[in-house]
Design a protein around this motif. Structure first.
Motif, mmCIF file in Angstrom:
data_model
loop_
_atom_site.group_PDB
_atom_site.id
_atom_site.type_symbol
_atom_site.label_atom_id
_atom_site.label_comp_id
_atom_site.label_asym_id
_atom_site.label_seq_id
_atom_site.Cartn_x
_atom_site.Cartn_y
_atom_site.Cartn_z
ATOM 1 N N PHE A 229 7.025 -5.799 31.319
ATOM 2 C CA PHE A 229 7.484 -6.368 30.046
ATOM 3 C C PHE A 229 8.434 -7.549 30.252
ATOM 4 O O PHE A 229 8.429 -8.500 29.475
ATOM 5 C CB PHE A 229 8.174 -5.275 29.223
ATOM 6 C CG PHE A 229 8.606 -5.725 27.855
ATOM 7 C CD1 PHE A 229 7.663 -6.176 26.930
ATOM 8 C CD2 PHE A 229 9.946 -5.703 27.479
ATOM 9 C CE1 PHE A 229 8.048 -6.585 25.662
ATOM 10 C CE2 PHE A 229 10.329 -6.121 26.216
ATOM 11 C CZ PHE A 229 9.381 -6.555 25.312
ATOM 12 N N ALA A 230 9.256 -7.489 31.327
ATOM 13 C CA ALA A 230 10.296 -8.505 31.482
ATOM 14 C C ALA A 230 10.055 -9.420 32.672
ATOM 15 O O ALA A 230 10.758 -10.419 32.844
ATOM 16 C CB ALA A 230 11.662 -7.833 31.606
ATOM 17 N N GLY A 231 9.094 -9.084 33.530
ATOM 18 C CA GLY A 231 8.806 -9.954 34.657
ATOM 19 C C GLY A 231 9.832 -9.796 35.766
ATOM 20 O O GLY A 231 10.603 -8.844 35.783
ATOM 21 N N ASN A 232 9.853 -10.782 36.674
ATOM 22 C CA ASN A 232 10.650 -10.656 37.881
ATOM 23 C C ASN A 232 11.342 -11.983 38.174
ATOM 24 O O ASN A 232 11.028 -12.671 39.135
ATOM 25 C CB ASN A 232 9.697 -10.234 39.017
ATOM 26 C CG ASN A 232 10.440 -9.947 40.296
ATOM 27 O OD1 ASN A 232 11.666 -9.824 40.297
ATOM 28 N ND2 ASN A 232 9.697 -9.860 41.390
ATOM 29 N N PHE A 233 12.273 -12.362 37.317
ATOM 30 C CA PHE A 233 12.977 -13.630 37.490
ATOM 31 C C PHE A 233 14.378 -13.380 38.016
ATOM 32 O O PHE A 233 15.184 -12.758 37.331
ATOM 33 C CB PHE A 233 13.053 -14.392 36.148
ATOM 34 C CG PHE A 233 11.720 -14.638 35.537
ATOM 35 C CD1 PHE A 233 10.873 -15.615 36.070
ATOM 36 C CD2 PHE A 233 11.294 -13.904 34.444
ATOM 37 C CE1 PHE A 233 9.629 -15.832 35.503
ATOM 38 C CE2 PHE A 233 10.052 -14.130 33.874
ATOM 39 C CZ PHE A 233 9.215 -15.086 34.403
ATOM 40 N N PRO A 234 14.682 -13.847 39.230
ATOM 41 C CA PRO A 234 16.007 -13.609 39.809
ATOM 42 C C PRO A 234 17.102 -14.090 38.866
ATOM 43 O O PRO A 234 16.999 -15.178 38.294
ATOM 44 C CB PRO A 234 15.982 -14.422 41.105
ATOM 45 C CG PRO A 234 14.535 -14.576 41.442
ATOM 46 C CD PRO A 234 13.815 -14.616 40.131
ATOM 47 N N GLY A 235 18.111 -13.251 38.710
ATOM 48 C CA GLY A 235 19.251 -13.632 37.871
ATOM 49 C C GLY A 235 19.036 -13.319 36.411
ATOM 50 O O GLY A 235 19.984 -13.199 35.643
#
Lengths: 281, 373
Positions: A229-235
């Motif tokens: 649902f939210a993905g994998n974006f650092p920070g």
């Protein structure tokens, strides 16, 4: 046969707690699988400790990416727990204290995310709150709110998975609590809400705390729904479990170090639960 | 319906026990209720009236509906029918928090997380009194109950008697117009009971509104109440002053409670023919349907049929059971006339009483008491 007097002196004095353990050795068909099971559970954790890159550990743990992921994890898990408390305690009260048509169905629906594969939960959340989702479409066009692939999305995904833990725990505590205290409060002039706030809530506080800790731990380790649902974006959306998974591909040592951090947090949670709320068993 | 019939029945049957000292319906002050509660096959239908200052005891066996009646008065159980008026105001549909009713629950239900003082201050707080003022009022109540020293204590650190007084103070702190007490002494041990019963009697005597208490202990009812309402199977079977009910029981349950042998029959002069049984010679001269009672102590037992006895009533019986009863032996006898008899341990030994033994029971007419049914 032993004379009664001698048996009496040989026996350990009663300490009040009845003996429940079987005397002598356990039968092999039970003992063997039990030991294998124990090893199966403990070995991976031991392996984690054995293979830990203790020397490069300080460097790995102080890197900014790790801190970023850990901070995001703690913030999101705490926020998800807060959401679960605000929505879950009233839901638990409704399930425990009121009788309405379809109550059993509602209870089953609340429990469903417990057994649902988290990835499916993530897909379902996308279908509901995604930009083209049933509700997300309106959120986007009316308020300009986009939830997927944001930090808020992480919180929602974690809350979706953690909320049932809290509801089930609190409902159990409410059922065990004597509803007549609420009755006593109403005969003293308290409205049902006042009775809930001033009598029921303090009485079930330990159960709520236990449920919150369980929910928090569940949210902290949440992977499937979050990445879907939210993905994998650092920070922004990369929480610890996602960071561990990613690190495993490029830098296994870092993955072990991150895993140890999560293991430490889990042990701390368990210890806290056991000492404060579960009682020693 | 049922309630009416029974009330009327009582007042015709008795001179002193029937009419209340005040008719609450007329003046509007006090309690005027007909409580109908239906739950499955159980139906409660009782009519209760009481004037301010009255203490009414609901007495009955377990499952008779006493507690249901109390809960209906408090609003914790909805009425299926009837009405409820307190000081002229209808309360049928009023939720419990809006009723001027105070309840002392059987196991007190003091809030375990609050101090004794805050337990008592809870009611005033809910009625909009500021915290400091509510605590000051609570302190006064605790002082009155002799509990000022325990104000800061948590309920779990109180003795049973102290907890009972805190519960009473908490209920009274909202100035209820109707005070309900559910088995107020049942949770106490025998020694504490004596003290607390005396204290409770004093507090109830000083209470200016209506008090209704539920009990299955006849002694509590006799000591605490000035009007007794006996409930069996959801109906009122008898009511009146405690002394009157005790002397004129109308059901086996009450007769057993007050320790009397009770029979119903038709009187013709000094002779009462018991239904499906022998005749009893009584001191009263009556005609028609009557009750006859005599205490177990009035029965004398003999191994042989007595010929010289002056007693007019002689029955052949068989011992069904024996048990100690205080410092005496109570014999449960079957035969033409089932009865219980009290005798000393020595007498029981001399008679060689054992279950199955055949004995002759005699009762003097002067020790029986007959009254119209």
């Amino acid at each position: 046969m032993t004379p009664p007097g001698e048996a009496g002196t040989a026996r350990r004095p009663h300490t009040g707690r009845p003996r429940r353990r079987t005397r002598g050795g356990a039968p092999l068909p039970l003992l063997l699988p039990a030991l294998i099971g124990l090893v199966f559970l403990v070995l991976p954790l031991v392996a984690l400790l054995v293979r830990a890159p203790w020397r490069s550990m300080p460097g790995l743990l102080t890197s900014s990416e790790v801190w970023q992921a850990l901070r995001l994890s703690v913030v999101c898990a705490t926020a998800a727990t807060a959401v679960s408390l605000v929505l879950g305690v009233p839901l638990a009260w409704l399930l425990a204290r009121t009788e309405f048509p379809g109550r059993r169905l509602v209870r089953a629906l609340v429990t469903l995310p417990l057994v649902l594969p988290p990835v499916v939960g993530g897909v379902a959340l996308l279908m509901a709150l995604g930009r083209n989702g049933v509700a997300g479409r309106w959120l986007d066009s009316w308020f300009g709110i986009t939830l997927p692939f944001t930090t808020t999305g992480v919180v929602l995904a974690e809350a979706f998975v953690a909320l049932p833990f809290l509801v089930i725990t609190v409902e159990g505590t409410l059922r065990a609590a004597d509803p007549r205290y609420e009755e006593a409060a109403t005969t003293l002039g308290a409205s049902r809400f006042t009775a809930f706030r001033r009598v029921t809530l303090p009485l079930v506080a330990p159960g709520i705390a236990a449920g919150a800790v369980l929910a928090w731990a569940r949210a902290l380790g949440e992977f499937g729904a979050t990445i879907t649902f939210a993905g994998n974006f650092p920070g922004r959306t990369q929480t610890m479990p996602l960071a561990v998974y990613l690190a495993l591909q490029n830098d296994p040592e870092a993955a072990i170090a991150l895993s140890l951090v999560l293991l430490a947090v889990s042990v701390a949670v368990l210890a806290g639960l056991r000492d404060r709320w579960m009682g020693a068993s | 319906m049922t309630g009416d019939r029974l009330t009327t029945g009582t007042s015709t049957g008795t001179g002193t026990g029937g009419p209340r000292k005040a008719d609450a319906t007329g003046s509007g002050a006090g309690l005027d209720a007909r409580l109908v509660v239906e739950r499955g096959s159980f139906r409660l239908d009782v009519t209760l009236t009481a004037a301010p200052g009255d203490v009414v005891a609901l007495l009955g066996p377990n499952g008779a509906g006493k507690t249901t009646a109390l809960r209906a008065l408090a609003g914790l159980v909805p009425l299926s029918g009837g009405h409820l008026r307190l000081d002229g105001k209808r309360l049928d549909r009023t939720p419990p928090e809006a009723r001027p009713v105070g309840v002392v629950f059987q196991d007190y239900l003091l809030f375990p997380h609050l101090s004794v003082l805050d337990n008592v201050a809870f009611g005033p707080r809910c009625h909009g009194v500021r915290k400091a003022e509510a605590r000051a009022q609570a302190a006064v109540w605790l002082e009155r109950m002799g509990l000022a020293a325990h104000a800061a204590a948590k309920p779990r650190n109180l003795s049973g008697g102290q907890a009972q007084r805190v519960a009473l103070a908490r209920a009274l702190a909202t100035h209820p117009r109707l005070l309900l007490l559910d088995e107020p002494l049942a949770a106490l041990d025998a020694r504490t009971r004596l003290d607390v019963r005396a204290q409770l009697r004093r507090h109830l005597a000083g209470f200016e509104a209506v008090a209704v208490l539920v009990t299955h202990d006849p002694l509590d009812a006799m000591v605490l109440a000035d009007h007794l309402v006996v409930i069996e199977n959801g109906r009122i079977v008898q009511q009146g002053s405690p002394a009157h009910v005790a002397r004129h029981p109308r059901t086996d349950y009450i007769a057993q409670l007050v320790g009397l042998n009770l029979y119903r029959g038709r009187a013709d002069g000094h002779t009462v023919r018991v239904q499906d049984g022998p005749s009893i010679t009584t001191s009263e001269d009556l005609a028609g349907d009557v009750f006859v009672v005599f205490p177990p102590g009035a029965v004398t037992l003999h191994r042989e049929r007595p010929h010289s006895s002056s007693a007019r009533n002689v029955w052949r019986c068989e011992v069904a059971g024996l048990e100690t009863h205080g410092d005496q032996i109570r014999a449960d006898l079957t035969g033409d006339l089932p009865l219980v008899a009290d005798l000393t341990t020595v007498a029981a030994a001399e008679l060689d009483l054992h279950p199955g033994a055949v004995v002759w029971a005699t009762v003097k007419a002067a020790q029986t008491h007959a009254y119209r049914a």
